[in-house]
Write an enzyme that holds these catalytic residues in place. Structure first.
Site, PDB file in Angstrom:
ATOM      1  N   SER A  45       0.835  -1.206   0.000  1.00 17.35           N
ATOM      2  CA  SER A  45       0.000   0.000   0.000  1.00 17.35           C
ATOM      3  C   SER A  45       0.868   1.253   0.000  1.00 17.35           C
ATOM      4  CB  SER A  45      -0.960   0.000   1.176  1.00 17.35           C
ATOM      5  OG  SER A  45      -0.259  -0.023   2.407  1.00 17.35           O
ATOM      6  N   GLU A  46       1.987   1.228   0.753  1.00 14.19           N
ATOM      7  CA  GLU A  46       2.928   2.346   0.725  1.00 14.19           C
ATOM      8  C   GLU A  46       4.367   1.861   0.801  1.00 14.19           C
ATOM      9  OE1 GLU A  46      -0.616   4.660   1.210  1.00 14.19           O
ATOM     10  OE2 GLU A  46       0.053   2.984   2.437  1.00 14.19           O
ATOM     11  N   THR A  47       5.228   2.588   0.110  1.00 13.85           N
ATOM     12  CA  THR A  47       6.677   2.438   0.241  1.00 13.85           C
ATOM     13  C   THR A  47       7.221   3.776   0.710  1.00 13.85           C
ATOM     14  OG1 THR A  47       6.833   0.749  -1.485  1.00 13.85           O
ATOM     15  CG2 THR A  47       8.838   1.981  -0.969  1.00 13.85           C
TER      16      THR A  47
END
Length: 203
Positions: A45-47
């Site tokens: 979902s996020e890096t």
């Protein structure tokens, strides 16, 4: 160029649980398009990308870093669990001994500090105002709504469902995003947040 990448499960003490985020430590600035390519490759979902702000900075000793977050599709202005994951990498993997870390982000300065076995985040507080808007009905249907508020800073509509609902109702709710977008005619609202009161058990 080698970019160390960590996968961190936030909000849990067990592997393969919680909310995963990738964390990249940048010794040098990346080409802009590489952030997005790496985030797409990570497919979480996020890096998060932690960068040094000055040439002499050190991941083990410095207390202030730049921080950006990318989904597989685009950059986002704020991500809580990826910030927590970033602090965990610096505190636990890099052995950074500063009591407080400051992250310079698109949402301003965020702070992370260690308290015993936990990491505490100071995130920005956005003001919200009561909102009369029928558009959320297209998203939640005939569910009982307790409060509706709007944040002009984030352009999000915050809808609090009735206290009579259990967490499972929120988790199983099928939101009609297309219905909401079709009903939202003001152009002010960019996102919808649905929530309800937590239980006293702390879950």
């Amino acid at each position: 160029m080698h970019v160390p990448v960590f996968t961190v499960d936030a909000f849990t003490a067990r592997a393969f649980a919680g909310n995963p985020a990738a964390v990249c430590l940048l010794e040098h600035d990346l080409d802009e398009d590489l952030h997005q390519k790496i985030a797409a490759e990570m497919n979480l979902s996020e890096t998060a990308f932690i960068r040094k702000l000055h040439p002499g900075d050190d991941f083990t000793k410095s207390s202030c870093f730049g921080l950006r977050w990318f989904t597989p599709a685009n950059e986002v202005p704020l991500c809580g669990h990826a910030t927590l994951a970033s602090a965990a990498v610096l505190f636990h993997e890099q052995k950074n001994r500063n009591p407080v870390l400051t992250f310079v982000t698109l949402s301003g300065e965020l702070k992370a500090r260690q308290e015993k076995d936990h990491i505490v985040l100071d995130l920005p507080l956005y003001s919200t105002y009561p909102q009369v808007s029928p558009s959320f009905v297209a998203a939640v249907g005939d569910m009982i709504v307790q409060d509706v508020r709007y944040s002009p800073d984030t352009k999000n509509l915050l809808v609090c469902l009735s206290d009579t609902y259990e967490r499972s109702v929120l988790e199983e709710l099928q939101v009609s995003a297309q219905g909401f977008l079709s009903a939202e005619k003001t152009g002010k609202v960019k996102g919808l947040i649905l929530t309800l009161k937590g239980s006293s058990s702390g879950k």
